[in-house]
Write an enzyme that holds these catalytic residues in place. Structure first.
Site, mmCIF file in Angstrom:
data_model
loop_
_atom_site.group_PDB
_atom_site.id
_atom_site.type_symbol
_atom_site.label_atom_id
_atom_site.label_comp_id
_atom_site.label_asym_id
_atom_site.label_seq_id
_atom_site.Cartn_x
_atom_site.Cartn_y
_atom_site.Cartn_z
ATOM 1 N N HIS A 113 -9.715 0.988 4.558
ATOM 2 C CA HIS A 113 -8.716 1.427 5.420
ATOM 3 C C HIS A 113 -8.941 2.088 6.514
ATOM 4 O O HIS A 113 -9.623 3.088 6.587
ATOM 5 C CB HIS A 113 -6.857 1.953 4.639
ATOM 6 C CG HIS A 113 -5.843 2.166 5.326
ATOM 7 N ND1 HIS A 113 -5.472 2.754 5.729
ATOM 8 C CD2 HIS A 113 -4.939 0.894 4.552
ATOM 9 C CE1 HIS A 113 -4.445 2.139 5.927
ATOM 10 N NE2 HIS A 113 -4.243 1.565 5.964
ATOM 11 N N GLY A 166 2.458 2.129 11.066
ATOM 12 C CA GLY A 166 3.030 3.491 10.807
ATOM 13 C C GLY A 166 4.232 4.050 11.996
ATOM 14 O O GLY A 166 4.948 4.535 12.180
ATOM 15 N N LYS A 205 0.365 3.932 -0.425
ATOM 16 C CA LYS A 205 -0.875 5.188 0.109
ATOM 17 C C LYS A 205 -0.361 7.096 -0.358
ATOM 18 O O LYS A 205 0.187 6.750 -1.910
ATOM 19 C CB LYS A 205 0.090 5.720 2.210
ATOM 20 C CG LYS A 205 -0.286 4.462 2.462
ATOM 21 C CD LYS A 205 0.040 5.007 3.857
ATOM 22 C CE LYS A 205 -0.535 2.904 4.596
ATOM 23 N NZ LYS A 205 -0.461 3.493 6.435
ATOM 24 N N ASN A 246 1.525 -1.193 0.019
ATOM 25 C CA ASN A 246 0.194 -0.071 -0.166
ATOM 26 C C ASN A 246 1.086 1.422 -0.039
ATOM 27 O O ASN A 246 1.114 1.574 0.926
ATOM 28 C CB ASN A 246 -0.828 -0.316 1.379
ATOM 29 C CG ASN A 246 -2.226 0.981 1.497
ATOM 30 O OD1 ASN A 246 -1.718 2.115 0.181
ATOM 31 N ND2 ASN A 246 -2.408 2.014 2.194
ATOM 32 N N SER A 279 3.536 -1.933 10.320
ATOM 33 C CA SER A 279 4.640 -2.289 10.642
ATOM 34 C C SER A 279 5.245 -3.452 10.602
ATOM 35 O O SER A 279 6.474 -3.663 11.225
ATOM 36 C CB SER A 279 5.429 -2.163 12.341
ATOM 37 O OG SER A 279 4.521 -0.156 12.254
ATOM 38 N N GLY A 324 2.753 -1.020 4.335
ATOM 39 C CA GLY A 324 2.782 0.702 4.197
ATOM 40 C C GLY A 324 4.287 0.392 3.850
ATOM 41 O O GLY A 324 4.856 0.708 2.116
ATOM 42 N N GLY A 325 5.083 1.389 4.400
ATOM 43 C CA GLY A 325 5.862 1.773 4.842
ATOM 44 C C GLY A 325 6.969 1.681 4.178
ATOM 45 O O GLY A 325 7.953 1.235 3.177
ATOM 46 N N GLU A 329 -6.924 4.443 7.830
ATOM 47 C CA GLU A 329 -7.181 6.122 7.261
ATOM 48 C C GLU A 329 -8.191 6.755 6.496
ATOM 49 O O GLU A 329 -8.550 7.821 6.914
ATOM 50 C CB GLU A 329 -5.323 6.201 6.779
ATOM 51 C CG GLU A 329 -4.733 6.256 7.508
ATOM 52 C CD GLU A 329 -3.118 5.006 6.678
ATOM 53 O OE1 GLU A 329 -3.384 5.223 5.474
ATOM 54 O OE2 GLU A 329 -1.886 4.845 7.561
ATOM 55 N N GLU A 381 -5.473 -5.092 10.616
ATOM 56 C CA GLU A 381 -4.126 -3.778 10.611
ATOM 57 C C GLU A 381 -5.279 -3.351 12.201
ATOM 58 O O GLU A 381 -5.572 -2.335 11.879
ATOM 59 C CB GLU A 381 -4.137 -2.971 9.855
ATOM 60 C CG GLU A 381 -4.003 -3.371 8.288
ATOM 61 C CD GLU A 381 -3.742 -1.864 7.594
ATOM 62 O OE1 GLU A 381 -2.153 -2.492 6.258
ATOM 63 O OE2 GLU A 381 -4.338 -1.248 6.956
HETATM 64 P P1 13P Z 1 3.141 0.415 8.005
HETATM 65 O O1 13P Z 1 3.477 -0.917 7.236
HETATM 66 O O2 13P Z 1 3.462 1.620 7.154
HETATM 67 O O3 13P Z 1 2.732 -0.150 9.572
HETATM 68 O O4 13P Z 1 1.792 1.070 7.132
HETATM 69 C C1 13P Z 1 0.577 -0.471 7.053
HETATM 70 C C2 13P Z 1 -0.416 0.127 6.558
HETATM 71 O O5 13P Z 1 -1.921 0.646 6.784
HETATM 72 C C3 13P Z 1 -0.425 -0.602 5.102
HETATM 73 O O6 13P Z 1 -1.597 -0.798 4.738
#
Ligand code: 13P
Length: 253
Positions: A97, A175, A11, A9, A215, A236-237, A99, A169
């Site tokens: 998600h 994050g 983002k 992802n 993470s 994500g990251g 967010e 999640e």
């Molecule tokens: P991180 O892997 O950056 O913690 O993000 C997880 C996420 O929200 C994936 O959708």
């Protein structure tokens, strides 16, 4: 055999040029995926067509949107419909998600509409669920996640639920560099599967892939994915770096 999925992802990160370069590196990397291993890239809307073109010849690589509208079509300036995604031959779309729930007010009922529109257009929703830190501290995470599933998914028929991927999640792990422990992840994934079993029966709940997100990195993916009910991750990251995400794909069981 359940699908094991490593989903990136991105983002709201990377310029178009950086996105092209990252996907090209991912596509040209030597990687041997088992038949049930899948890599998914959830990229920003303006990059979708490029992304579909870039991965189309790579076996078991798929592209996802990060969101779609809860409306079918019409005067909704700035929105992108599931039908538009279908017309780009997209296979997956993230739905709900945390967010989007937190910053854009997406409710469980609105997400049910998004799930329906994805399915209507032949797109697999990757349905995200998960609790905030406060909910976990009150030990109410199970009922919280169960309610998210009930309100957004449990109107679906048995055939339809098989077309859903679930991503658990925990918000407190997104994050933050703080992952759920393997025990916490396995416990919640088993709980989600038991809730699916109660609603749809074991032969159905056994077939649904449940991804962990929060993470996930090259260094912890193998351990997290090893758990019985964890079928890969939503990342994500660490998905923004080719070397990290390639290791995460290689960590699928
Ligand atoms: P991180 O892997 O950056 O913690 O993000 C997880 C996420 O929200 C994936 O959708």
């Amino acid at each position: 055999m359940r699908k094991q999925i490593a989903a990136a992802n991105w983002k709201m990160n990377l310029t178009y040029q950086q996105g092209v370069a990252l996907l090209q590196t991912m596509v040209s990397a030597e990687i041997s995926l088992k038949e049930n291993h899948i890599a998914v890239f959830a990229v920003p809307f303006p990059y979708l067509e490029m992304a579909v073109d870039t991965v189309q010849h790579k076996k078991n690589y798929f592209i996802s949107a990060q969101n779609c509208s809860d409306k079918k079509s019409g005067a909704y300036t700035g929105e992108v419909s599931a039908e538009m995604l279908k017309s780009l031959t997209l296979d997956y779309c993230l739905v709900g998600h945390s967010e989007r729930r937190e910053y854009f007010g997406e409710s469980n009922l609105m997400l049910a509409d998004k799930v329906n529109l994805c399915l209507l257009n032949g797109i697999t929703p990757i349905f995200c669920c998960g609790e905030a830190l406060q909910t976990r501290e009150q030990n109410k995470q199970n009922s919280f996640v169960e309610n998210q599933l009930k309100q957004s998914l449990f109107h679906l028929s048995k055939d339809e639920i098989l077309k859903i991927v679930i991503a658990y999640e925990p918000i407190w792990a997104i994050g933050t560099g703080k992952t759920a422990s393997t025990e916490q992840a396995q416990e919640m994934h088993a709980y989600i599967r038991s809730v699916l079993k109660n609603q749809y029966g074991e032969s159905f709940s056994d077939q649904i892939s449940i991804l962990y997100g929060g993470s996930v990195k090259a260094g912890n993916a193998k351990e997290i994915f090893a758990s019985k009910d964890v079928d890969g991750g939503l990342v994500g990251g660490a998905s923004l770096l080719a070397s990290e995400f390639l290791e995460i794909i290689r960590a699928l069981k």
